[in-house]
Motif scaffolding. Structure first.
Motif, short mmCIF file in Angstrom:
data_model
loop_
_atom_site.label_atom_id
_atom_site.label_comp_id
_atom_site.label_asym_id
_atom_site.label_seq_id
_atom_site.Cartn_x
_atom_site.Cartn_y
_atom_site.Cartn_z
N GLU A 80 0.66 -0.80 -0.11
CA GLU A 80 0.23 0.16 -0.05
C GLU A 80 0.67 1.55 0.30
OE1 GLU A 80 -2.41 -0.77 3.90
OE2 GLU A 80 -3.92 -2.18 2.63
N ALA A 81 2.54 1.13 0.40
CA ALA A 81 3.18 2.25 -0.14
C ALA A 81 2.76 3.33 -1.21
CB ALA A 81 4.67 1.82 -0.14
N SER A 82 3.09 4.56 -0.69
CA SER A 82 2.95 5.41 -1.74
C SER A 82 3.87 5.65 -2.67
CB SER A 82 2.43 7.26 -1.44
OG SER A 82 4.32 7.27 -0.73
N GLU A 83 4.38 6.11 -4.37
CA GLU A 83 5.86 6.27 -4.30
C GLU A 83 6.49 6.48 -3.92
OE1 GLU A 83 6.50 6.35 -9.49
OE2 GLU A 83 6.07 7.75 -8.85
N GLU A 84 5.97 7.88 -3.81
CA GLU A 84 6.99 9.05 -3.34
C GLU A 84 7.99 7.92 -2.20
OE1 GLU A 84 7.76 12.46 -3.53
OE2 GLU A 84 6.85 11.42 -5.29
N LYS A 85 6.60 7.18 -1.33
CA LYS A 85 7.63 7.00 -0.30
C LYS A 85 8.42 5.95 -0.40
CE LYS A 85 7.01 5.26 5.44
NZ LYS A 85 5.52 5.72 6.01
N ARG A 100 10.68 -1.40 -7.07
CA ARG A 100 9.45 -1.32 -8.32
C ARG A 100 8.51 -2.58 -8.03
NH1 ARG A 100 8.67 3.62 -10.57
NH2 ARG A 100 10.01 5.06 -10.33
N GLN A 103 7.43 -4.49 -4.56
CA GLN A 103 6.10 -3.76 -4.66
C GLN A 103 4.29 -4.06 -5.19
OE1 GLN A 103 4.55 0.33 -5.52
NE2 GLN A 103 3.93 0.50 -3.51
N GLN A 107 1.94 -6.96 -3.50
CA GLN A 107 0.20 -6.65 -3.87
C GLN A 107 -0.08 -8.50 -4.13
OE1 GLN A 107 0.50 -3.36 -6.78
NE2 GLN A 107 0.91 -2.08 -5.51
#
Length: 381
Positions: A80-85, A100, A103, A107
């Motif tokens: 669920e992490a944002s791309e920025e973080k 990438r 992540q 998922q």
């Protein structure tokens, strides 16, 4: 049954294999490195460490590993992490497709495996970004499955043990080393067996300055016994990275903020923020400004015009010069020339991928290593 003779390999008998296992594991029990990911059997944590350790040294990985698990303690947090973080957590590690893919795999675990890390080799191998080596490492270390973890370090050791006359850099030859490991791996302690070979292959039998006389398995090594250590492993040299001239624009407004741009143009450094940059080679080629192998940025006016047309901003350009910034990727070698400009007032930016940012806020944006180097060169640090 693998045909070892076809590849010029004479496999040991069962007694010698058992002796090799005992010798290697006894050395590992005495000399193994104390690493944070060896203090857990959590497959998620072991996975994180294995992905980070690809293309990165252990000493560099440790603080990243600890921070990553602090920020994303579970598979669900990573999914669920944002791309920025996500990119901020990986900032400076390089090879950003790794995180990438992680992540995406997280998922997959949430949707396909109910949030539980899969506990068999085939399912682990089905996850995005996990190849045979990583799947073998996780399966053996976290779940005690007798699955080999064959990477460059292990292939180096195997090549010397059996004098393997096949290039370890050729992917087609990986099956040879995989087959050897499937025979040798200790079924009772597969994770320790794999990690013992990793430790051996990164230090005593490392790629640079090996110390074969200190190897705990030297009595088993055909290359050591035959005096051919300098021949193995066989590996063709890598291609040199392609030189690339890069123009960077350091644009500051009256508030002291700098123009940053989010890279959305391709896979390399995608998602990271930096001073606006462009490939100078294309302009240099048009102007026939070649000098030996690397095009040199000479026509500053042309570079400035490119910026003004591309960003619809017209700075007052400075004559100040800055040290060239160099950064080498696996396939490209960047030589970055920085040009400074000032804008009288903070212009509105009608583009979500552009932002005026004060230096105090730089830490809030994910920067890849070339941008960090530019910041250091510009501010004279």
């Amino acid at each position: 049954m693998f045909d070892f003779e076809k590849y010029g390999i004479t496999m040991w008998d069962e007694e010698k294999i058992a002796s090799f296992r005992r010798t290697l594991l006894a050395w590992y029990d005495q000399e193994k490195r104390d690493l944070p990911w060896r203090r857990t059997s959590d497959p998620y944590a072991i996975w994180v460490s294995e992905i980070m350790l690809q293309q990165t040294q252990v000493i560099t990985v440790i603080p990243y590993y600890e921070r990553f698990l602090n920020w994303f303690p579970t598979v669900a947090d990573l999914a669920e992490a944002s791309e920025e973080k996500l990119l901020k957590a990986w900032e400076g590690l390089g090879y950003y497709s790794r995180v990438r893919n992680m992540q995406t795999a997280a998922q997959q675990i949430m949707t396909k495996f109910g949030g539980q890390f899969p506990n068999n080799h085939a399912d682990i191998l089905s996850l995005q970004g996990i190849g045979p080596y990583t799947a073998g490492a996780i399966a053996s270390i976290a779940f005690g499955l007798p699955e080999p973890a064959v990477d460059g370090n292990v292939m180096r050791v195997m090549a010397r043990l059996f004098e393997v006359d096949h290039d370890i850099g050729n992917p087609a030859n990986r099956k040879i080393f995989q087959a050897i490991m499937e025979v040798l791996i200790d079924p009772d302690r597969p994770g320790d067996f794999n990690q013992a070979l990793m430790d051996l292959g990164t230090d005593i039998e490392g790629p640079k300055n090996p110390r074969p006389e200190e190897s705990p398995v030297r009595a088993f090594s055909a290359a050591y016994l035959n005096g051919t250590m300098d021949k193995y492993p066989i590996k063709e040299p890598k291609k040199k990275p392609r030189p690339l001239a890069i123009q960077a624009y350091i644009i500051q407004n009256k508030k002291g903020e700098f123009l940053l741009e989010k890279n959305t143009k391709g896979k390399l450094l995608e998602g990271f923020w930096s001073f606006p940059i462009c490939e100078a080679n294309l302009v240099s080629q048009q102007l026939n400004l070649f000098e030996e192998d690397l095009p040199v940025v000479r026509d500053q006016l042309t570079q400035q015009q490119i910026f003004e047309e591309s960003y619809q901003l017209k700075p007052n350009w400075s004559d100040q010069t800055f040290p060239e910034v160099k950064h080498t990727f696996s396939h490209q070698k960047w030589q970055i020339v920085m040009t400074e400009g000032h804008i009288e007032r903070a212009s509105d930016l009608n583009n979500a991928n552009l932002a005026w940012v004060s230096p105090e806020d730089f830490s809030n944006y994910p920067f890849a290593t070339p941008q960090k180097k530019m910041v250091e060169a510009y501010f004279g640090k």
